[in-house]
Write an enzyme that holds these catalytic residues in place. Structure first.
Site, PDB file in Angstrom:
ATOM      1  CG  HIS A 104      36.039  45.237  33.512  1.00  0.00           C
ATOM      2  ND1 HIS A 104      36.562  44.070  34.002  1.00  0.00           N
ATOM      3  CD2 HIS A 104      37.096  45.966  33.087  1.00  0.00           C
ATOM      4  CE1 HIS A 104      37.889  44.094  33.843  1.00  0.00           C
ATOM      5  NE2 HIS A 104      38.230  45.229  33.304  1.00  0.00           N
ATOM      6  CD  GLN A 129      39.318  43.366  37.906  1.00  0.00           C
ATOM      7  OE1 GLN A 129      39.936  42.971  36.909  1.00  0.00           O
ATOM      8  NE2 GLN A 129      39.513  42.872  39.113  1.00  0.00           N
ATOM      9  CG  ASN A 130      32.882  42.214  40.503  1.00  0.00           C
ATOM     10  OD1 ASN A 130      33.683  41.577  39.823  1.00  0.00           O
ATOM     11  ND2 ASN A 130      32.901  42.206  41.835  1.00  0.00           N
ATOM     12  CB  CYS A 163      12.440  43.690  29.299  1.00  0.00           C
ATOM     13  SG  CYS A 163      12.571  42.047  28.675  1.00  0.00           S
ATOM     14  CG  ASP A 169      28.068  42.425  40.976  1.00  0.00           C
ATOM     15  OD1 ASP A 169      28.844  41.481  41.222  1.00  0.00           O
ATOM     16  OD2 ASP A 169      28.204  43.556  41.507  1.00  0.00           O
TER      17      ASP A 169
HETATM   18  N1  APR Z   1      36.186  35.785  48.460  1.00  0.00           N
HETATM   19  C1  APR Z   1      37.284  36.385  47.919  1.00  0.00           C
HETATM   20  N2  APR Z   1      37.874  35.969  46.767  1.00  0.00           N
HETATM   21  C2  APR Z   1      37.335  34.895  46.166  1.00  0.00           C
HETATM   22  C3  APR Z   1      36.198  34.208  46.678  1.00  0.00           C
HETATM   23  C4  APR Z   1      35.625  34.701  47.887  1.00  0.00           C
HETATM   24  N3  APR Z   1      34.547  34.130  48.445  1.00  0.00           N
HETATM   25  N4  APR Z   1      35.924  33.174  45.820  1.00  0.00           N
HETATM   26  C5  APR Z   1      36.846  33.235  44.822  1.00  0.00           C
HETATM   27  N5  APR Z   1      37.697  34.251  45.040  1.00  0.00           N
HETATM   28  C6  APR Z   1      38.815  34.701  44.217  1.00  0.00           C
HETATM   29  C7  APR Z   1      39.547  33.645  43.438  1.00  0.00           C
HETATM   30  O1  APR Z   1      40.550  33.042  44.226  1.00  0.00           O
HETATM   31  C8  APR Z   1      40.143  34.487  42.308  1.00  0.00           C
HETATM   32  O2  APR Z   1      41.394  35.047  42.689  1.00  0.00           O
HETATM   33  O3  APR Z   1      38.269  35.572  43.244  1.00  0.00           O
HETATM   34  C9  APR Z   1      39.137  35.617  42.122  1.00  0.00           C
HETATM   35  C10 APR Z   1      38.300  35.473  40.862  1.00  0.00           C
HETATM   36  O4  APR Z   1      39.163  35.618  39.756  1.00  0.00           O
HETATM   37  P1  APR Z   1      38.510  35.689  38.304  1.00  0.00           P
HETATM   38  O5  APR Z   1      37.509  34.608  38.165  1.00  0.00           O
HETATM   39  O6  APR Z   1      39.645  35.762  37.337  1.00  0.00           O
HETATM   40  O7  APR Z   1      37.693  37.055  38.291  1.00  0.00           O
HETATM   41  P2  APR Z   1      38.290  38.517  38.148  1.00  0.00           P
HETATM   42  O8  APR Z   1      39.630  38.616  38.771  1.00  0.00           O
HETATM   43  O9  APR Z   1      37.243  39.460  38.609  1.00  0.00           O
HETATM   44  O10 APR Z   1      38.448  38.663  36.553  1.00  0.00           O
HETATM   45  C11 APR Z   1      38.872  39.920  36.090  1.00  0.00           C
HETATM   46  O11 APR Z   1      38.526  39.163  33.826  1.00  0.00           O
HETATM   47  O12 APR Z   1      37.333  37.973  32.293  1.00  0.00           O
HETATM   48  C12 APR Z   1      37.545  39.226  32.797  1.00  0.00           C
HETATM   49  O13 APR Z   1      35.972  40.949  32.668  1.00  0.00           O
HETATM   50  C13 APR Z   1      36.294  39.803  33.397  1.00  0.00           C
HETATM   51  O14 APR Z   1      36.197  41.462  35.154  1.00  0.00           O
HETATM   52  C14 APR Z   1      36.696  40.178  34.812  1.00  0.00           C
HETATM   53  C15 APR Z   1      38.207  40.170  34.766  1.00  0.00           C
END
Ligand code: APR
Length: 270
Positions: free
Chosen positions: A123, A105-106, A173, A108
């Site tokens: 995404h 979903q990243n 850019c 980067d």
């Molecule tokens: N290692 C593993 N997991 C981690 C770490 C770490 N070092 N630090 C944080 N986390 C976990 C958190 O506990 C949480 O469950 O990563 C997760 C981050 O959740 P979100 O911030 O909701 O990110 P994500 O799940 O990728 O969001 C999904 O939502 O807003 C949209 O497009 C955006 O792709 C994104 C999607």
């Protein structure tokens, strides 16, 4: 750490023939890229209704352009400076042992930077610019170009340059076009997921025998349905996250857990 879950995970990783690694912002947290929903997350600093849709961004840009520049700076700068971490490298190591598909979903590009070659960015990617009329990628940024963009954004958000100079500098850019059809290849709320990435991600989930979920709150659909889809197709599912529980939960940070899990399954990294 639950020892039974650890042993289950090591044996499943060793035995698997087709693996999907499904990742979210947590896997890149230790690379310096903020997550979205943790306490210091993006959406706690930039309300999604203003910044997580194209309409919201446009409305905010027309009334408070500095805020959009600040949001974009907060997205671009950490990714521009980021390097793959031990978790990304562990995922690419899995691929050297077993047929592996990364569904992330990243945006980067750090899985590819770590050496993973079969990555579906459902995404989109901040490192790509698309032409919205053809959906074709018309430019791929190098990270140092992203650094130049973030430096321009930095100057503007601190009001050192006017909007006209900002757009002129950014133009050098970013491949703007007068019809406004070029934009970053990002999937925002309300957009359909990137294709063919999403279709291929679903096929991989249907055909895998192991799905590892790493660092996602599983708050956003349809992406969040992948683990359940794989489980229904008969796969073993494992969850690596410090807070969010899941099947065969390995509680902790991915940069610590994944390298040890992969070493326990396949032997020490060379
Ligand atoms: N290692 C593993 N997991 C981690 C770490 C770490 N070092 N630090 C944080 N986390 C976990 C958190 O506990 C949480 O469950 O990563 C997760 C981050 O959740 P979100 O911030 O909701 O990110 P994500 O799940 O990728 O969001 C999904 O939502 O807003 C949209 O497009 C955006 O792709 C994104 C999607």
């Amino acid at each position: 750490m639950d020892t039974d879950n650890w042993i289950t995970a090591v044996l499943a990783l060793r035995k698997a023939e087709r693996i999907v690694v499904f990742t979210g912002a947590g896997i890149s947290a230790s690379s310096g890229i903020p997550t979205f929903r943790d306490t210091d997350g993006f959406w706690n600093r930039f309300p999604p209704e203003q910044f997580a849709t194209w309409d919201g961004l446009l409305k905010t840009a027309l009334t408070r352009p500095h805020q959009v520049a600040e949001f974009v700076l907060n997205v671009v700068a950490p990714i521009a400076k980021a390097h793959a971490n031990a978790a990304h490298r562990a995922v690419s190591r899995i691929e050297r042992h077993t047929t592996t598909t990364v569904v992330t979903q990243n945006v980067d590009g750090l899985h590819q930077a770590a050496g993973s070659t079969h990555v579906h960015e459902i995404h989109g990617s901040l490192l790509e610019v698309i032409d919205t009329s053809t959906q074709q990628v018309i430019k791929r940024f190098q990270r140092d170009e992203l650094i130049r963009i973030s430096e321009t954004l930095e100057k503007y958000t601190h009001k050192k340059i006017s909007l006209v100079s900002f757009l002129w500098e950014l133009r050098q850019c970013f491949p703007f076009d007068w019809r406004g059809r070029h934009r970053p290849n990002l999937i925002l709320f309300g957009d359909a997921l990137a294709e063919p990435a999403w279709t291929e991600a679903c096929q991989a989930a249907d055909q895998c025998d192991l799905l590892l979920t790493v660092g996602t709150s599983a708050a956003v659909y349809p992406a969040a349905m992948l683990p359940d889809r794989a489980s229904k197709a008969g796969a073993t599912t494992i969850t690596i996250d410090p807070h969010v529980r899941g099947e065969c939960w390995l509680q902790g940070n991915s940069e610590t857990i994944l390298p040890k899990l992969v070493s326990d399954a396949f032997g020490p990294a060379d």
